[in-house]
Design an enzyme around this catalytic site. Structure first.
Site, PDB file in Angstrom:
ATOM      1  N   TRP A  13       0.855  -1.179   0.000  1.00 13.74           N
ATOM      2  CA  TRP A  13       0.000   0.000   0.000  1.00 13.74           C
ATOM      3  C   TRP A  13       0.892   1.231   0.000  1.00 13.74           C
ATOM      4  CZ3 TRP A  13      -5.052   0.205  -0.928  1.00 13.74           C
ATOM      5  CH2 TRP A  13      -5.796  -0.961  -0.757  1.00 13.74           C
ATOM      6  N   ALA A  42       0.370  -3.359   5.875  1.00 14.92           N
ATOM      7  CA  ALA A  42       1.081  -3.312   7.150  1.00 14.92           C
ATOM      8  C   ALA A  42       0.707  -4.468   8.070  1.00 14.92           C
ATOM      9  CB  ALA A  42       0.807  -1.984   7.849  1.00 14.92           C
ATOM     10  N   GLU A  44       0.175  -7.459   7.641  1.00 17.41           N
ATOM     11  CA  GLU A  44       0.845  -8.730   7.360  1.00 17.41           C
ATOM     12  C   GLU A  44       2.317  -8.747   7.772  1.00 17.41           C
ATOM     13  OE1 GLU A  44      -2.812  -8.327   5.227  1.00 17.41           O
ATOM     14  OE2 GLU A  44      -1.043  -7.051   4.983  1.00 17.41           O
ATOM     15  N   VAL A  67       0.529   3.814   6.997  1.00 18.43           N
ATOM     16  CA  VAL A  67      -0.862   3.543   7.386  1.00 18.43           C
ATOM     17  C   VAL A  67      -1.584   4.879   7.489  1.00 18.43           C
ATOM     18  CG1 VAL A  67      -2.356   2.458   9.099  1.00 18.43           C
ATOM     19  CG2 VAL A  67      -0.076   1.508   8.666  1.00 18.43           C
ATOM     20  N   ARG A  74      -9.822   3.214  11.614  1.00 18.84           N
ATOM     21  CA  ARG A  74      -9.229   1.880  11.553  1.00 18.84           C
ATOM     22  C   ARG A  74      -7.708   1.959  11.535  1.00 18.84           C
ATOM     23  NH1 ARG A  74      -7.698  -1.654   7.350  1.00 18.84           N
ATOM     24  NH2 ARG A  74      -7.912  -3.811   7.973  1.00 18.84           N
ATOM     25  N   HIS A 113       2.067  16.380  -0.549  1.00 22.10           N
ATOM     26  CA  HIS A 113       2.188  15.449   0.576  1.00 22.10           C
ATOM     27  C   HIS A 113       3.012  14.222   0.191  1.00 22.10           C
ATOM     28  CE1 HIS A 113      -1.081  16.602   3.722  1.00 22.10           C
ATOM     29  NE2 HIS A 113      -0.287  17.602   3.419  1.00 22.10           N
TER      30      HIS A 113
END
Length: 144
Positions: A13, A42, A44, A67, A74, A113
């Site tokens: 991701w 993350a 995993e 994340v 979440r 960003h």
């Protein structure tokens, strides 16, 4: 036995950002001494870190993920579970496991960003490699 090989786990991701941590890591520890492993996300990482640690092949394991807040909180639970899981692997196996897992409070998928976090991940990868080497020196001194 002193190991000179390191494992680097990276979540897919936001790979455009996360992969930069590997770049920073390999600017300190030569790429030839780093085995790279990809995981979907993350969450995993701790299991793979454990599987790698118990092989006893690695001086240290670094795990990198980004994340982000998807608006449902979440991300806080995932980040907490990941960091706690990585620490548990380190304590259970006595193999240093270093987290390059970041959870920004304010992230928007914009060029601005992305550029900020890509640079940040390079630095965090460098810091993880320096920490891995420092821990290795300390462990060697304790064993002497």
């Amino acid at each position: 036995m002193t190991h000179t090989t390191y494992a680097f786990i990276k979540a897919n991701w936001h790979a455009d950002i996360v992969d930069r941590a590997l770049e920073g890591f390999c600017s300190v520890i030569p790429a030839g001494q780093v085995d790279v492993f990809d995981v979907p996300g993350a969450f995993e990482m701790p299991l793979l870190a454990y599987e790698l640690a118990v092989t006893e092949k690695y001086a240290a394991i670094a795990a990198a993920a980004f994340v982000v807040d998807g608006g449902i909180y979440r991300h806080d639970f995932v980040a907490d579970a990941v960091v706690n899981g990585l620490m548990r692997v380190s304590l259970d196996t006595r193999v240093p496991v270093l987290s390059v897992s970041l959870t920004p409070h304010q992230y928007q998928e914009t060029d601005h960003h992305n550029e900020i976090f890509q640079k940040h991940f390079v630095e965090k990868g460098r810091e993880a490699a320096q920490a891995a080497l420092a821990i290795g020196r300390t462990k060697a001194a304790l064993a002497a």
